[in-house]
Design an enzyme around this catalytic site. Structure first.
Site, short mmCIF file in Angstrom:
data_model
loop_
_atom_site.label_atom_id
_atom_site.label_comp_id
_atom_site.label_asym_id
_atom_site.label_seq_id
_atom_site.Cartn_x
_atom_site.Cartn_y
_atom_site.Cartn_z
N ASP A 1 1.65 -6.25 -4.62
CA ASP A 1 0.82 -6.42 -3.17
C ASP A 1 1.27 -7.56 -2.41
OD1 ASP A 1 -2.46 -5.73 -2.33
OD2 ASP A 1 -1.46 -7.54 -1.49
N SER A 2 1.65 -7.50 -1.19
CA SER A 2 2.28 -8.45 -0.57
C SER A 2 1.31 -9.76 -0.33
CB SER A 2 2.92 -8.10 0.94
OG SER A 2 1.80 -7.97 1.80
N THR B 1 1.68 -4.72 4.17
CA THR B 1 1.69 -4.98 5.60
C THR B 1 1.02 -6.45 5.86
OG1 THR B 1 -0.52 -3.92 5.58
CG2 THR B 1 1.18 -2.64 6.47
N ASP B 2 0.15 -7.05 4.95
CA ASP B 2 -0.51 -8.30 4.78
C ASP B 2 0.45 -9.43 5.35
OD1 ASP B 2 -2.65 -7.09 4.51
OD2 ASP B 2 -3.01 -7.51 2.46
N GLN C 1 -2.90 -21.42 19.00
CA GLN C 1 -3.76 -20.39 18.11
C GLN C 1 -3.89 -19.33 19.20
OE1 GLN C 1 -8.31 -21.73 17.83
NE2 GLN C 1 -6.96 -23.34 17.12
N CYS C 2 -3.52 -19.30 20.37
CA CYS C 2 -3.69 -18.00 21.05
C CYS C 2 -2.49 -17.19 20.65
CB CYS C 2 -3.26 -18.45 22.66
SG CYS C 2 -4.64 -19.40 23.32
N THR D 1 1.08 -1.39 -0.02
CA THR D 1 -0.16 0.24 -0.11
C THR D 1 0.72 1.25 0.15
OG1 THR D 1 -1.84 -1.00 1.06
CG2 THR D 1 -1.49 1.26 1.43
N1 ASP Z 1 -2.64 -5.50 0.60
C1 ASP Z 1 -1.34 -4.73 1.08
C2 ASP Z 1 -0.14 -5.39 0.89
O1 ASP Z 1 0.00 -5.99 1.83
C3 ASP Z 1 -1.89 -4.04 2.16
C4 ASP Z 1 -0.79 -3.15 2.85
O2 ASP Z 1 0.10 -2.81 2.16
O3 ASP Z 1 -1.10 -2.59 3.86
O4 ASP Z 1 0.63 -5.18 -0.10
#
Ligand code: ASP
Length: 338
Positions: free
Chosen positions: A57-58, A89-90, A277-278, A13
């Site tokens: 996109d990650s 971020t993903d 899974q916690c 992003t």
């Molecule tokens: N879908 C985006 C990614 O992970 C989300 C992000 O960057 O926040 O590339």
């Protein structure tokens, strides 16, 4: 002398812009970031930028791209004092974990950052994340060297150990957490690193690994799960290891078909890994009777590993060693668990 920092763009992003026709966010040319942040030129570092071959996109991130990133760092290892990765971020926590296993004993900072809003958007968190990540990567201590010798994630004023981190929010700026390890540092009026919490690599020379074996599966247990429906997962030719996200401290259902599928998998050479899974704490194999099954089947102890670290550590181990034992898995190599 000003620290030399290599900024590696992988997508996400932070470098996206909305398509005027569809409104969808799409990757931009990396030069966009310089145009959007002229402040980059005012930082007290010598900044060089580079991009992976196909920024993404990650969500499209994969082991071959982790190897590409590691090889960019290896070929620039002696030319720079620190490395900053711009990443979506993903799956940032997976990339940070994978890099911590692929690059060991490297005495320079590798800081991943990204943003929840594109840098071109007025309220974007990207600018601050990027500028501070670069400052951290260029930070020196009294001896003139950075004390940060590990893969870290910087997000919303917090610096985390990369392989302890998970994305915990899809909409808050405060999107990451590392519940089982305290912050490495934080950025307020000043940037403070906590030297007692930083990794001190034992290896004298850095080691860059070249292989990952992607045949690692993941299954989150839930009440009523029917493992027969997952039969192709429990075939060692498809998955050499399966990470089970078990309940609580490593507990499982007790119906006979559940145990039979797992037993056949182990007898055929598959490896089960017991994780919780916690989000905080970890597994304590055999604490409860309902934890007995995985212990009896010889499941490896995932301790307090994040799922991201468990999966990428297995990919690294199976990719680089002909035989892998539980003790190889539980041996801590990059501060990833207790
Ligand atoms: N879908 C985006 C990614 O992970 C989300 C992000 O960057 O926040 O590339």
């Amino acid at each position: 002398m000003k620290p030399k920092i290599l900024l590696i763009y992988t997508g996400g992003t932070i470098g996206m812009m909305s398509d005027p026709n569809t409104g969808e966010l799409q990757n931009l040319d990396f030069t966009y970031i310089h145009n959007q942040i002229p402040e980059l030129n005012r930082l007290d570092v010598v900044l060089t930028t580079i991009s992976i071959q196909h920024p993404m996109d990650s969500s499209h991130m994969r082991p071959s791209v982790w190897l590409e990133i590691a090889s960019i760092i290896e070929s620039n290892a002696t030319k720079y004092d620190g490395f900053v990765l711009l990443h979506g971020t993903d799956t940032m926590a997976y990339t940070a974990s994978a890099l911590s296993f692929l690059i060991q004993g490297f005495k320079k900072p590798i800081v991943l950052t990204g943003s929840q809003l594109p840098i071109g958007v007025l309220r974007s968190d990207g600018k601050e994340n990027l500028l501070t990540a670069i400052e951290i990567a260029g930070k020196k201590n009294e001896e003139g060297y950075s004390g940060l010798h590990e893969v870290a994630v910087f997000f919303q004023s917090k610096l985390f150990r990369g392989n302890r981190t998970s994305k915990v929010s899809s909409h808050q700026f405060d999107a990451f957490d590392s519940p089982n390890y305290p912050l490495l540092g934080s950025a307020g009026v000043t940037i403070a690193l906590d030297s007692a919490r930083l990794l001190s690599p034992e290896l004298l020379e850095p080691q860059f690994y070249k292989q990952l074996d992607p045949r690692v599966g993941l299954l989150k247990l839930y009440p009523g799960i029917n493992l027969k429906g997952y039969s192709s997962m429990f075939k060692p030719e498809n998955y050499r290891a399966v990470v089970l996200e078990a309940f609580g401290s490593g507990n499982t259902p007790n119906d006979s078909s559940f145990g039979e599928v797992l037993q056949a998998y182990v007898e055929n050479g598959g490896v089960l890994v017991n994780t919780s899974q916690c989000t905080s704490g970890g597994v304590q194999p055999g604490k409860y009777a309902s934890g007995h099954l995985l212990k009896a089947l010889g499941a490896w102890d995932g301790k307090d590993l994040t799922t991201e670290a468990a999966i990428t550590k297995l990919m690294w181990l199976f990719g680089n060693y002909p035989t892998v034992k539980e003790s190889d898995f539980t041996n801590v190599v990059a501060g990833e668990s207790l």
